[in-house]
Design a protein around this motif. Sequence first.
Motif, mmCIF file in Angstrom:
data_model
loop_
_atom_site.group_PDB
_atom_site.id
_atom_site.type_symbol
_atom_site.label_atom_id
_atom_site.label_comp_id
_atom_site.label_asym_id
_atom_site.label_seq_id
_atom_site.Cartn_x
_atom_site.Cartn_y
_atom_site.Cartn_z
ATOM 1 N N TRP A 32 34.330 142.988 25.144
ATOM 2 C CA TRP A 32 34.340 143.710 23.867
ATOM 3 C C TRP A 32 32.907 143.955 23.458
ATOM 4 N N ASN A 33 32.664 145.134 22.919
ATOM 5 C CA ASN A 33 31.336 145.462 22.395
ATOM 6 C C ASN A 33 31.510 146.336 21.161
ATOM 7 N N ARG A 34 30.634 146.109 20.152
ATOM 8 C CA ARG A 34 30.709 146.893 18.920
ATOM 9 C C ARG A 34 30.705 148.391 19.218
ATOM 10 N N THR A 35 29.785 148.798 20.064
ATOM 11 C CA THR A 35 29.765 150.194 20.513
ATOM 12 C C THR A 35 30.618 150.254 21.778
ATOM 13 N N ALA A 36 31.862 150.718 21.615
ATOM 14 C CA ALA A 36 32.863 150.574 22.688
ATOM 15 C C ALA A 36 32.441 151.243 23.994
ATOM 16 N N SER A 37 31.718 152.347 23.889
ATOM 17 C CA SER A 37 31.380 153.106 25.101
ATOM 18 C C SER A 37 30.527 152.301 26.088
ATOM 19 N N ARG A 38 29.845 151.254 25.578
ATOM 20 C CA ARG A 38 29.011 150.455 26.500
ATOM 21 C C ARG A 38 29.853 149.674 27.504
ATOM 22 N N ALA A 39 31.181 149.624 27.281
ATOM 23 C CA ALA A 39 32.058 148.918 28.225
ATOM 24 C C ALA A 39 32.548 149.835 29.342
HETATM 25 P P1 NDP Z 1 20.465 143.675 23.106
HETATM 26 O O1 NDP Z 1 19.835 143.401 21.806
HETATM 27 O O2 NDP Z 1 20.134 144.914 23.852
HETATM 28 O O3 NDP Z 1 22.085 143.688 23.027
HETATM 29 C C1 NDP Z 1 22.633 143.110 22.009
HETATM 30 C C2 NDP Z 1 24.139 143.228 21.939
HETATM 31 O O4 NDP Z 1 24.377 142.692 20.645
HETATM 32 C C3 NDP Z 1 24.746 144.614 21.990
HETATM 33 O O5 NDP Z 1 25.997 144.518 22.621
HETATM 34 C C4 NDP Z 1 24.920 144.940 20.505
HETATM 35 O O6 NDP Z 1 26.022 145.790 20.230
HETATM 36 C C5 NDP Z 1 25.220 143.585 19.958
HETATM 37 N N1 NDP Z 1 24.957 143.432 18.533
HETATM 38 C C6 NDP Z 1 23.761 143.309 17.902
HETATM 39 N N2 NDP Z 1 23.927 143.156 16.596
HETATM 40 C C7 NDP Z 1 25.266 143.185 16.375
HETATM 41 C C8 NDP Z 1 26.061 143.052 15.214
HETATM 42 N N3 NDP Z 1 25.518 142.853 14.019
HETATM 43 N N4 NDP Z 1 27.400 143.113 15.369
HETATM 44 C C9 NDP Z 1 27.948 143.288 16.572
HETATM 45 N N5 NDP Z 1 27.255 143.403 17.718
HETATM 46 C C10 NDP Z 1 25.923 143.354 17.607
HETATM 47 O O7 NDP Z 1 20.167 142.380 23.884
HETATM 48 P P2 NDP Z 1 20.136 141.976 25.446
HETATM 49 O O8 NDP Z 1 21.399 142.304 26.119
HETATM 50 O O9 NDP Z 1 18.876 142.444 26.057
HETATM 51 O O10 NDP Z 1 20.012 140.433 25.218
HETATM 52 C C11 NDP Z 1 21.012 139.640 24.632
HETATM 53 C C12 NDP Z 1 20.412 138.294 24.270
HETATM 54 O O11 NDP Z 1 19.859 137.692 25.428
HETATM 55 C C13 NDP Z 1 19.280 138.391 23.238
HETATM 56 O O12 NDP Z 1 19.370 137.316 22.358
HETATM 57 C C14 NDP Z 1 18.039 138.297 24.083
HETATM 58 O O13 NDP Z 1 16.965 137.716 23.350
HETATM 59 C C15 NDP Z 1 18.499 137.364 25.195
HETATM 60 N N6 NDP Z 1 17.761 137.542 26.449
HETATM 61 C C16 NDP Z 1 17.503 138.790 26.919
HETATM 62 C C17 NDP Z 1 16.805 138.953 28.098
HETATM 63 C C18 NDP Z 1 16.577 140.333 28.666
HETATM 64 O O14 NDP Z 1 15.905 140.441 29.700
HETATM 65 N N7 NDP Z 1 17.132 141.390 28.095
HETATM 66 C C19 NDP Z 1 16.284 137.812 28.849
HETATM 67 C C20 NDP Z 1 16.674 136.534 28.314
HETATM 68 C C21 NDP Z 1 17.372 136.433 27.145
HETATM 69 P P3 NDP Z 1 25.847 147.393 20.287
HETATM 70 O O15 NDP Z 1 25.897 147.769 21.728
HETATM 71 O O16 NDP Z 1 27.006 147.894 19.499
HETATM 72 O O17 NDP Z 1 24.525 147.696 19.631
#
Ligand code: NDP
Length: 290
Positions: A32-39
Amino acid sequence: SAHTPVTVIGLGPMGQAMVGAYLDRGHPVTVWNRTASRADGLVSRGAKRAETPTEAVLASELVILSLTHYRAMYDILDTVGDALAGRVVVNLSSDTPEAAREASRWLADRGADLLVGGVMVPAPMVGGDGSYVFYSGAEATMDAHRQTLAAIGRPDYRGEDPALAQLWYQAQLDVFLTALSSFAHAAALVGSAGVTATEFFPYAAETFTLAVSMLEESAERFDAGDHRDEGAKVTMMGATADHIVGASRDAGIDVELPLAIRAHYDRAIAAGRGSDSWTTLFETIRKPAI
Ligand code: NDP
């Protein structure tokens, strides 16, 4: 086993990589993802799309979160209610140790266990040989899910206090970010004379190697509180720190980073530890008031 179902909520680069690792190993994966298209891409590779967070939570005992911060966990799970009871939530989002503790209490109130995790590799390395993940939370919960979680990276369990995984994670990134900024700063300093960063790089690498060679003995001195000078004393290193500030000013580049370093030495000198080894900065840093 490969038949253990997992749910992954949050499909940024990290969540996507985790889902990929589970699909590759044959696990049934609900997403599940808030932005559904990312799935979409993951669904075409075999993941099942949940229409709501509740449906996602009900699909698997193990619910992995990969979100920007812990705030996002509450935004999503607040709507789930009773479905959380009996679930194991594995939060692999980054945040402060205190946020992890608070989340553990919040989930316990709803009948769910929290394992806090910090993934120590970037997304392309998730699931690969070099990948490891700090965990904290109930040890029995860790033991029950260690094998399934190993698909993401080697689990490195740090203890029962939920804060610990975030503390270790932030400590590692403290080293990493400070080292990278120091390289950027030094490259800008020589760059002020037209030297390319590429030309400077092997010299910086040599200095990083020197620093690494000093870590073990420094750690022993930190632990023992033994700061007798052995050739790199505070006044000498502090004068160097001051010269870096001056060189940076002359070059017209950022001085914040060298000023922060110089401040450590200045405080140690003001505390009467100018003749000690630089390792006394450990005391300055951990007790800023002294
Ligand atoms: P992103 O910030 O790109 O992705 C975050 C996800 O969180 C998306 O699915 C986004 O949904 C969702 N999200 C954010 N805010 C909300 C909200 N208020 N309600 C619902 N959904 C929300 O992060 P990453 O995938 O890069 O990283 C995830 C975690 O892992 C982070 O904490 C990061 O610090 C950690 N991390 C990342 C690394 C990396 O290389 N990227 C390495 C090591 C740790 P939507 O798609 O709808 O925006």
